[in-house]
Design an enzyme around this catalytic site. Structure first.
Site, PDB file in Angstrom:
ATOM      1  N   SER A  22      -2.945  -1.755   8.509  1.00 31.68           N
ATOM      2  CA  SER A  22      -2.316  -2.625   7.166  1.00 31.68           C
ATOM      3  C   SER A  22      -2.562  -1.983   6.009  1.00 31.68           C
ATOM      4  CB  SER A  22      -3.295  -3.955   7.279  1.00 31.68           C
ATOM      5  OG  SER A  22      -3.153  -4.815   6.368  1.00 31.68           O
ATOM      6  N   GLY A  23      -1.737  -2.322   4.926  1.00 32.80           N
ATOM      7  CA  GLY A  23      -1.574  -1.451   3.686  1.00 32.80           C
ATOM      8  C   GLY A  23      -1.213  -2.431   2.826  1.00 32.80           C
ATOM      9  N   GLY A  24      -1.057  -1.905   1.534  1.00 29.66           N
ATOM     10  CA  GLY A  24      -0.636  -2.868   0.495  1.00 29.66           C
ATOM     11  C   GLY A  24       0.552  -3.655   0.308  1.00 29.66           C
ATOM     12  N   THR A  27       1.579  -5.363   7.116  1.00 31.88           N
ATOM     13  CA  THR A  27       0.776  -5.047   8.218  1.00 31.88           C
ATOM     14  C   THR A  27       1.638  -4.564   9.483  1.00 31.88           C
ATOM     15  OG1 THR A  27      -0.859  -6.432   7.576  1.00 31.88           O
ATOM     16  CG2 THR A  27      -0.755  -6.012  10.059  1.00 31.88           C
ATOM     17  N   VAL A  28       1.419  -3.898  10.232  1.00 31.85           N
ATOM     18  CA  VAL A  28       2.130  -3.099  11.324  1.00 31.85           C
ATOM     19  C   VAL A  28       1.321  -3.297  12.674  1.00 31.85           C
ATOM     20  CG1 VAL A  28       3.121  -1.179  12.377  1.00 31.85           C
ATOM     21  CG2 VAL A  28       2.979  -1.182   9.900  1.00 31.85           C
ATOM     22  N   LYS A  42       6.483  -4.261  11.256  1.00 31.70           N
ATOM     23  CA  LYS A  42       6.232  -4.222  10.057  1.00 31.70           C
ATOM     24  C   LYS A  42       6.518  -5.692   9.288  1.00 31.70           C
ATOM     25  CE  LYS A  42       5.964  -1.774   5.677  1.00 31.70           C
ATOM     26  NZ  LYS A  42       6.285  -0.575   5.144  1.00 31.70           N
ATOM     27  N   ASP A 136       8.455   8.921  -1.105  1.00 34.35           N
ATOM     28  CA  ASP A 136       7.111   8.749  -1.028  1.00 34.35           C
ATOM     29  C   ASP A 136       6.480   9.585   0.260  1.00 34.35           C
ATOM     30  OD1 ASP A 136       4.629   7.363  -1.445  1.00 34.35           O
ATOM     31  OD2 ASP A 136       5.039   5.499  -0.066  1.00 34.35           O
TER      32      ASP A 136
END
Length: 759
Positions: A22-24, A27-28, A42, A136
């Site tokens: 999970s990130g900003g 969630t995957v 995702k 990125d």
């Protein structure tokens, strides 16, 4: 990582099995398709679902990921950016991120560092050729899969021909790996911003630290814009290539294509960075939000060789290294649609990287196959030969198709789907004659074969003419192109052998299956005179299979065929004079014939999990003299397209991993990552010691037969998908001429001693 309380049980019809990270932004999850294929899904965080800017970003991510889906990225399987809770499903990529690998094992060095650099640069080149700027690139967005590095997460990418999204003044990215222009003028970011970021990644991989690391993200951003990079611990040869990529002005940086050329010229062993250390806590938090295993679930995967690196090292199996297979490998299922969808690279010009004769596995040169270079004396070319590329018109120009070709001197005969057969001059590519087929091309149905005076092909009836038979075998005079005879043919061999081959040529005899799928019929190829008819054994359906000059009937119980679960096939030798069948030899099924070893027929056993075929886990040899079948279990299940050459079985994975297997022992001889997606083959060169593999997009990889060392690989030559799973070989070799059949009836030829140059 198991699901947590409050996690959904399914997304978009995909049942969920685990949380990957999970990130900003989201969630995957690890999910499962209806066919059992693992997918990474995702899901955008709920707080952003109603944020118009983030919805726009997510739509951009889906569009960019679809645009670049290929060998070096995660292909998009499904998505719904307009859902109340937006989501995207992509292929699941096993392996740690570059960040995890550095944390657990330290910096890269030597040949491993060189292969990583080339692999990442080739990935970036293909992303840019698809017209996308990633924006990125960072360690957590690089997954080190067993088949090479993969670039993921296009969350803030954009098409190069579109305006950058203005995010109400927000600076989006990861400062240690951002370019100066991203921090200063984000609307002007172009492909060379990615080159800057890639260079910071390579410094990080070589030293464990970024070239602009500082105590805070603000100081890091300042150093990116104003200060020179810290490169003291980067190996000297790599530093000379990386430093120009870190120029403050984008115009002073090389393109990804130029960088790739410079990296290929580096020595095989770059050495290590003296005193290299692992960086402490990073100033920018990089949370694992991608479609790969988190560090506590994944066994670090070896970095695979770059597609065109000189003499890359072999890829070991878990069984050989003693390393347990990662969870992702255990979960993997076979996705087997009619076409394995993969976006073709946008640039279609022919290109190749030709290796120098002295390249070897280690410094100082080596032996092995180096002496059997394709520039050997005596290589033959037709008089006046020049490389050529042609398109053969078929009966249905609106339907993509692929041909298969066979050369006889200066005559090249091709056929498949919308073309019964065509004759082309090998010397210049000019067409002598073409016989078209009016029907819809069928997957895997190509030319039957060629004799000295006759070409045999399939003709498919037009859909609007039901009175005509669906499939015919047609004989055409090889010189004049006129039809000699035709006969209705059955079309059931795929159910028995897992190959579309309802007719075969053995010497000057053509053996077909009758329209009722009840018997074999043999005819003289040129005259069409029937020489014998042989009914199938009671209760069984059969298909013809050749092993050199010998003919077999491969048969299966009709009840198993009706249930699409062939477990008990058998093989019976067929007397070519009378058609009589020998005693049945039981074969463990389901099985697919792949070729011959000596005079023995070789079949691969398919492993199924439920209705899904997940790969090949066994090999059967049927001895010509005794007609006895010997089954050997393979050390692991190999997923990919099977083939055979020089008495060796090959399986090529969808992303270009080629594995060579001994059909007698099941032992793996070698494994090589080519980076050319959707390969089929191989075909042996004419005394040059090489094997040729090719994809539907026309990319060709040439490997040495003994060790699998890659001599060269080419760029795409046709705008096509990755091609059918289990496709037959697309390459034919005559003298030193390599002929390649690609998507949309594209055929091209070049001299193997002078492959197409880059650019």
């Amino acid at each position: 990582m198991s699901l947590r309380g409050g996690d959904p049980e399914e997304i978009g019809g995909y049942p969920l099995e685990a949380r990957l990270g999970s990130g900003g932004m989201g969630t995957v999850f690890l999910g499962r398709s209806a066919s059992g294929r693992p997918v990474a899904i995702k899901l955008i965080h709920q707080q952003f679902a109603d944020d118009d800017e983030f919805r726009i970003r997510f739509r951009q991510e889906v569009a960019a990921a679809r645009r670049v889906s290929g060998a070096f990225t995660a292909a998009v399987i499904d998505a719904d950016p307009e859902a109340q809770h937006p989501w995207m499903a992509t292929t699941f990529i096993e392996g740690p991120t570059l960040a995890q690998r550095i944390t657990e094992q330290g910096p890269f060095g030597g040949a491993e560092l060189r292969r990583l650099a080339i692999g990442l640069t080739e990935a970036l080149r293909d992303i840019h050729r698809a017209g996308v700027v990633h924006r990125d690139l960072k360690p957590s967005n690089v997954v080190l899969s067993p088949e090479g590095p993969r670039v993921i997460d296009f969350g803030i990418s954009r098409a190069a021909d579109q305006q950058t999204l203005t995010m109400t003044g927000r600076v989006i990215g990861t400062p240690p790996f951002m370019s100066p222009e991203q921090l200063q003028t984000p609307r002007g970011v172009g492909p060379r911003s990615d080159v800057f970021s890639l260079a910071t990644l390579l410094v990080y991989a070589a030293t464990g630290q970024g070239p602009f690391d500082a105590d805070s993200p603000y100081m890091t951003a300042y150093q990116v814009v104003h200060e020179p990079p810290s490169l003291g611990e980067v190996p000297g040869a790599l530093r000379a290539v990386v430093e120009p990529c870190l120029a403050k002005d984008p115009d002073d940086r090389p393109s990804a294509d130029e960088l790739l050329v410079r990296l290929r010229d580096l020595p095989s062993d770059l050495g290590g960075a003296a005193g290299a250390v692992i960086a402490g806590p990073r100033c920018t938090r990089e949370t694992d939000t991608q479609h790969h295993l988190p560090a506590d679930d994944a066994t670090p995967a070896p970095t695979a060789p770059a597609p065109v690196a000189p003499a890359p090292t072999a890829v070991p199996d878990a069984a050989e290294t003693g390393t347990p297979a990662p969870l992702g490998r255990r979960l993997r299922r076979r996705w087997r649609p009619a076409l394995a969808a993969a976006l073709a690279v946008a640039a279609i010009g022919g290109g190749v990287a030709v290796l120098r004769a002295g390249d070897s596995d280690g410094p100082g040169g080596g032996t092995g196959d180096q002496g059997q270079d394709i520039a050997a004396a005596g290589a033959r070319l037709p008089g006046g030969f020049e490389p050529w590329r042609k398109t053969v018109p078929g009966g249905r120009a609106d339907i993509p198709d692929e041909l298969r070709c066979e050369a006889r001197g200066d005559a090249l005969f091709c056929g498949g789907g919308g073309v019964v057969a065509t004759r082309i001059r090998l010397s210049d590519g000019s067409r002598v004659w073409t016989e078209k087929s009016p029907g819809v091309p069928m997957q895997g149905m190509h030319m039957v074969g060629v004799t000295d005076d006759t070409v045999l092909g399939f003709r498919l009836a037009a859909q609007d003419d039901p009175a005509n038979p669906a499939t015919e075998v047609v004989a055409i005079d090889a010189d004049k192109g006129r039809e000699l005879w035709s006969v209705q043919s059955g079309a059931q061999s795929t159910a028995v052998t897992n190959r579309t081959q309802d007719a075969v040529v053995v010497g000057t005899t053509v053996v077909t299956v009758d329209a009722a799928n009840s018997r074999f019929e043999a005819r003289r190829a040129h005259s069409g005179k029937v020489t014998w008819k042989q009914p199938f054994p009671a209760g069984r359906q059969c298909a013809p299979v050749t092993a050199g000059t010998r003919l077999y009937a491969m048969c299966a119980p009709r009840a198993e065929l009706a249930a699409t679960d062939v477990r008990h096939p058998d093989l019976r030798a067929v007397d070519l004079t009378s058609g009589s069948l020998g005693e049945p030899v039981a074969v463990r099924g389901p099985a697919v014939p792949v070729g011959t070893s000596g005079d023995s027929l070789v079949l691969l056993h398919e492993r199924h999990e439920g209705p899904a075929m997940v790969g090949y886990d066994g090999v059967t040899r049927v001895d010509r003299d005794t007609d006895e079948a010997t089954y050997t279990r393979l050390p692991k299940t190999y997923d990919g397209t099977p083939g055979m050459a020089d008495g060796t079985v090959f399986v090529t994975g969808r992303t270009g991993l080629v594995t060579a297997l001994d059909p007698a022992t099941g032992r793996k001889k070698w494994s090589r990552q080519t980076g050319v997606e959707g390969l089929s083959g191989p075909v042996s060169g004419d005394g040059d010691g090489l094997l040729y593999f090719s994809s539907a997009s026309g990319r060709v990889a040439a490997l040495t037969s003994r060790k699998g060392e890659q001599r060269w690989s080419t760029n795409p030559r046709a705008d096509g998908l990755a091609g059918e799973v289990g496709a037959s070989a697309r390459v034919s070799v005559e003298g030193s001429v390599v002929v390649v059949a690609a998507a949309k009836n594209t055929v091209f030829a070049f001299d193997a001693t002078k492959p197409p140059k880059s650019g």
